[in-house]
Design a protein around this motif. Structure first.
Motif, PDB file in Angstrom:
ATOM      1  N   MET A   1       0.821  -1.204   0.000  1.00  0.00           N
ATOM      2  CA  MET A   1       0.000   0.000   0.000  1.00  0.00           C
ATOM      3  C   MET A   1       0.861   1.262   0.000  1.00  0.00           C
ATOM      4  SD  MET A   1      -3.284   0.533  -0.188  1.00  0.00           S
ATOM      5  CE  MET A   1      -4.120  -0.886   0.490  1.00  0.00           C
ATOM      6  N   GLU A   2       2.025   1.197   0.640  1.00  0.00           N
ATOM      7  CA  GLU A   2       2.911   2.355   0.680  1.00  0.00           C
ATOM      8  C   GLU A   2       3.403   2.744  -0.711  1.00  0.00           C
ATOM      9  OE1 GLU A   2       6.422   2.984   3.333  1.00  0.00           O
ATOM     10  OE2 GLU A   2       5.023   2.122   4.806  1.00  0.00           O
ATOM     11  N   ASN A   3       3.641   1.734  -1.572  1.00  0.00           N
ATOM     12  CA  ASN A   3       4.072   2.034  -2.934  1.00  0.00           C
ATOM     13  C   ASN A   3       3.008   2.804  -3.701  1.00  0.00           C
ATOM     14  OD1 ASN A   3       6.601   0.936  -2.728  1.00  0.00           O
ATOM     15  ND2 ASN A   3       6.020  -1.049  -3.576  1.00  0.00           N
ATOM     16  N   ILE A   4       1.751   2.450  -3.476  1.00  0.00           N
ATOM     17  CA  ILE A   4       0.653   3.162  -4.137  1.00  0.00           C
ATOM     18  C   ILE A   4       0.632   4.616  -3.665  1.00  0.00           C
ATOM     19  CG2 ILE A   4      -1.871   3.350  -4.332  1.00  0.00           C
ATOM     20  CD1 ILE A   4      -1.051   1.045  -5.948  1.00  0.00           C
ATOM     21  N   ILE A   5       0.801   4.842  -2.380  1.00  0.00           N
ATOM     22  CA  ILE A   5       0.810   6.212  -1.859  1.00  0.00           C
ATOM     23  C   ILE A   5       1.984   6.987  -2.443  1.00  0.00           C
ATOM     24  CG2 ILE A   5       1.110   7.612   0.233  1.00  0.00           C
ATOM     25  CD1 ILE A   5      -0.584   5.462   1.697  1.00  0.00           C
ATOM     26  N   LYS A   6       3.145   6.348  -2.537  1.00  0.00           N
ATOM     27  CA  LYS A   6       4.316   7.009  -3.145  1.00  0.00           C
ATOM     28  C   LYS A   6       4.018   7.357  -4.600  1.00  0.00           C
ATOM     29  CE  LYS A   6       9.280   6.315  -3.960  1.00  0.00           C
ATOM     30  NZ  LYS A   6       9.305   6.765  -5.335  1.00  0.00           N
ATOM     31  N   ASP A   7       3.435   6.432  -5.334  1.00  0.00           N
ATOM     32  CA  ASP A   7       3.086   6.683  -6.738  1.00  0.00           C
ATOM     33  C   ASP A   7       2.032   7.785  -6.852  1.00  0.00           C
ATOM     34  OD1 ASP A   7       4.854   4.709  -7.459  1.00  0.00           O
ATOM     35  OD2 ASP A   7       3.314   3.222  -7.926  1.00  0.00           O
ATOM     36  N   LEU A   8       1.072   7.791  -5.948  1.00  0.00           N
ATOM     37  CA  LEU A   8       0.048   8.837  -5.961  1.00  0.00           C
ATOM     38  C   LEU A   8       0.668  10.201  -5.662  1.00  0.00           C
ATOM     39  CD1 LEU A   8      -2.887   6.963  -4.202  1.00  0.00           C
ATOM     40  CD2 LEU A   8      -2.840   7.727  -6.587  1.00  0.00           C
ATOM     41  N   ASN A   9       1.650  10.247  -4.779  1.00  0.00           N
ATOM     42  CA  ASN A   9       2.330  11.511  -4.491  1.00  0.00           C
ATOM     43  C   ASN A   9       3.167  11.988  -5.682  1.00  0.00           C
ATOM     44  OD1 ASN A   9       1.834  12.988  -2.051  1.00  0.00           O
ATOM     45  ND2 ASN A   9       2.518  11.182  -0.923  1.00  0.00           N
ATOM     46  N   THR A  10       3.749  11.052  -6.415  1.00  0.00           N
ATOM     47  CA  THR A  10       4.455  11.432  -7.640  1.00  0.00           C
ATOM     48  C   THR A  10       3.463  11.988  -8.651  1.00  0.00           C
ATOM     49  OG1 THR A  10       6.147   9.752  -7.266  1.00  0.00           O
ATOM     50  CG2 THR A  10       5.918  10.572  -9.525  1.00  0.00           C
ATOM     51  N   PHE A  11       2.325  11.335  -8.783  1.00  0.00           N
ATOM     52  CA  PHE A  11       1.261  11.805  -9.670  1.00  0.00           C
ATOM     53  C   PHE A  11       0.777  13.184  -9.222  1.00  0.00           C
ATOM     54  CE2 PHE A  11      -3.430  11.220 -10.881  1.00  0.00           C
ATOM     55  CZ  PHE A  11      -3.258  11.709 -12.166  1.00  0.00           C
ATOM     56  N   LEU A  12       0.602  13.374  -7.925  1.00  0.00           N
ATOM     57  CA  LEU A  12       0.188  14.665  -7.378  1.00  0.00           C
ATOM     58  C   LEU A  12       1.218  15.744  -7.730  1.00  0.00           C
ATOM     59  CD1 LEU A  12      -1.804  16.281  -5.568  1.00  0.00           C
ATOM     60  CD2 LEU A  12      -0.414  15.548  -3.604  1.00  0.00           C
ATOM     61  N   SER A  13       2.483  15.401  -7.642  1.00  0.00           N
ATOM     62  CA  SER A  13       3.552  16.342  -8.009  1.00  0.00           C
ATOM     63  C   SER A  13       3.466  16.703  -9.490  1.00  0.00           C
ATOM     64  CB  SER A  13       4.922  15.730  -7.701  1.00  0.00           C
ATOM     65  OG  SER A  13       5.068  15.499  -6.331  1.00  0.00           O
ATOM     66  N   ASP A  14       3.280  15.689 -10.329  1.00  0.00           N
ATOM     67  CA  ASP A  14       3.161  15.936 -11.764  1.00  0.00           C
ATOM     68  C   ASP A  14       1.963  16.823 -12.079  1.00  0.00           C
ATOM     69  OD1 ASP A  14       5.443  14.481 -12.392  1.00  0.00           O
ATOM     70  OD2 ASP A  14       4.329  12.622 -12.709  1.00  0.00           O
ATOM     71  N   LEU A  15       0.850  16.560 -11.421  1.00  0.00           N
ATOM     72  CA  LEU A  15      -0.344  17.375 -11.646  1.00  0.00           C
ATOM     73  C   LEU A  15      -0.114  18.828 -11.246  1.00  0.00           C
ATOM     74  CD1 LEU A  15      -3.195  14.994 -10.417  1.00  0.00           C
ATOM     75  CD2 LEU A  15      -2.696  15.646 -12.787  1.00  0.00           C
ATOM     76  N   ASN A  16       0.546  19.048 -10.130  1.00  0.00           N
ATOM     77  CA  ASN A  16       0.791  20.413  -9.676  1.00  0.00           C
ATOM     78  C   ASN A  16       1.712  21.176 -10.618  1.00  0.00           C
ATOM     79  OD1 ASN A  16      -0.359  21.421  -6.962  1.00  0.00           O
ATOM     80  ND2 ASN A  16       0.001  19.235  -6.642  1.00  0.00           N
ATOM     81  N   VAL A  17       2.766  20.547 -11.086  1.00  0.00           N
ATOM     82  CA  VAL A  17       3.670  21.215 -12.016  1.00  0.00           C
ATOM     83  C   VAL A  17       2.977  21.421 -13.361  1.00  0.00           C
ATOM     84  CG1 VAL A  17       5.893  21.054 -13.229  1.00  0.00           C
ATOM     85  CG2 VAL A  17       5.725  20.412 -10.812  1.00  0.00           C
ATOM     86  N   PHE A  18       2.195  20.441 -13.793  1.00  0.00           N
ATOM     87  CA  PHE A  18       1.453  20.566 -15.049  1.00  0.00           C
ATOM     88  C   PHE A  18       0.428  21.699 -14.957  1.00  0.00           C
ATOM     89  CE2 PHE A  18      -1.629  18.523 -18.223  1.00  0.00           C
ATOM     90  CZ  PHE A  18      -0.924  18.969 -19.320  1.00  0.00           C
ATOM     91  N   TYR A  19      -0.216  21.831 -13.820  1.00  0.00           N
ATOM     92  CA  TYR A  19      -1.165  22.931 -13.605  1.00  0.00           C
ATOM     93  C   TYR A  19      -0.477  24.275 -13.842  1.00  0.00           C
ATOM     94  CZ  TYR A  19      -4.103  26.261 -11.097  1.00  0.00           C
ATOM     95  OH  TYR A  19      -4.864  27.359 -10.765  1.00  0.00           O
ATOM     96  N   ARG A  20       0.691  24.470 -13.230  1.00  0.00           N
ATOM     97  CA  ARG A  20       1.436  25.731 -13.382  1.00  0.00           C
ATOM     98  C   ARG A  20       1.851  25.925 -14.843  1.00  0.00           C
ATOM     99  NH1 ARG A  20      -0.290  28.619  -9.990  1.00  0.00           N
ATOM    100  NH2 ARG A  20       0.746  30.111 -11.326  1.00  0.00           N
ATOM    101  N   LYS A  21       2.233  24.844 -15.486  1.00  0.00           N
ATOM    102  CA  LYS A  21       2.656  24.914 -16.887  1.00  0.00           C
ATOM    103  C   LYS A  21       1.494  25.351 -17.780  1.00  0.00           C
ATOM    104  CE  LYS A  21       5.192  22.089 -20.210  1.00  0.00           C
ATOM    105  NZ  LYS A  21       5.859  20.788 -20.355  1.00  0.00           N
ATOM    106  N   LEU A  22       0.339  24.741 -17.571  1.00  0.00           N
ATOM    107  CA  LEU A  22      -0.838  25.108 -18.359  1.00  0.00           C
ATOM    108  C   LEU A  22      -1.219  26.568 -18.130  1.00  0.00           C
ATOM    109  CD1 LEU A  22      -2.969  21.888 -17.826  1.00  0.00           C
ATOM    110  CD2 LEU A  22      -1.996  22.662 -20.009  1.00  0.00           C
ATOM    111  N   GLN A  23      -1.127  27.000 -16.877  1.00  0.00           N
ATOM    112  CA  GLN A  23      -1.463  28.390 -16.576  1.00  0.00           C
ATOM    113  C   GLN A  23      -0.433  29.328 -17.213  1.00  0.00           C
ATOM    114  OE1 GLN A  23      -1.813  29.737 -12.405  1.00  0.00           O
ATOM    115  NE2 GLN A  23      -3.949  30.087 -12.986  1.00  0.00           N
TER     116      GLN A  23
END
Length: 146
Positions: A1-23
């Motif tokens: 389960m910890e690996n999923i949380i780590k992967d979700l946090n990586t995804f969360l990081s990608d989404l946040n940087v992508f959000y700034r990029k789109l803006q």
């Protein structure tokens, strides 16, 4: 389960940087299709913003701790930031197709891991993103085939 949380946090990081990029692109787009692309980019970053909240809350539901600082996001992202400069539509389209494709691979990988771990809540959530990103990529490619 910890690996999923780590992967979700990586995804969360990608989404946040992508959000700034789109803006950033939204603010700096130039060219004859400015009005249409400017509005579409706002639509994209609004949707990504909703996904950021959804993923952070999902991590919390799994008793994890979502990353929350730009420093954390930049250390964990695969998305390249946009430069602070005027940009033409073809550059924007090529860049965000690449980023959406990377996000699609990422959520597909998370779904596979979630299925293996019988984490159907996460798997189901990833289905939504797989559909959304696949359709967005297709639409962007159609726009580029003019």
């Amino acid at each position: 389960m910890e690996n999923i949380i780590k992967d979700l946090n990586t995804f969360l990081s990608d989404l946040n940087v992508f959000y700034r990029k789109l803006q950033n692109y939204h603010w700096n787009i130039t060219g004859k299709h400015f009005f249409v692309i400017h509005s579409k980019l706002e639509e994209y970053y609004d949707k990504i913003n909703e996904q950021i909240d959804e993923i952070a809350e999902h991590i919390l539901m799994k008793n994890g701790e979502p990353l929350g600082s730009m420093k954390d996001y930049l250390e964990n992202t695969s998305i390249q930031e946009a430069k602070n400069e005027k940009v033409k539509d073809n550059v924007v389209f090529e860049s965000i197709i690449k980023d959406y494709s990377m996000l699609l691979q990422e959520v597909t990988s998370i779904k596979k891991k979630a299925d293996e771990q019988v984490d159907y809540l996460t798997s189901s959530l990833m289905d939504n993103y797989i559909l959304d990103y696949t359709k967005t990529i297709w639409m962007l490619k159609q726009t580029m085939s003019e």
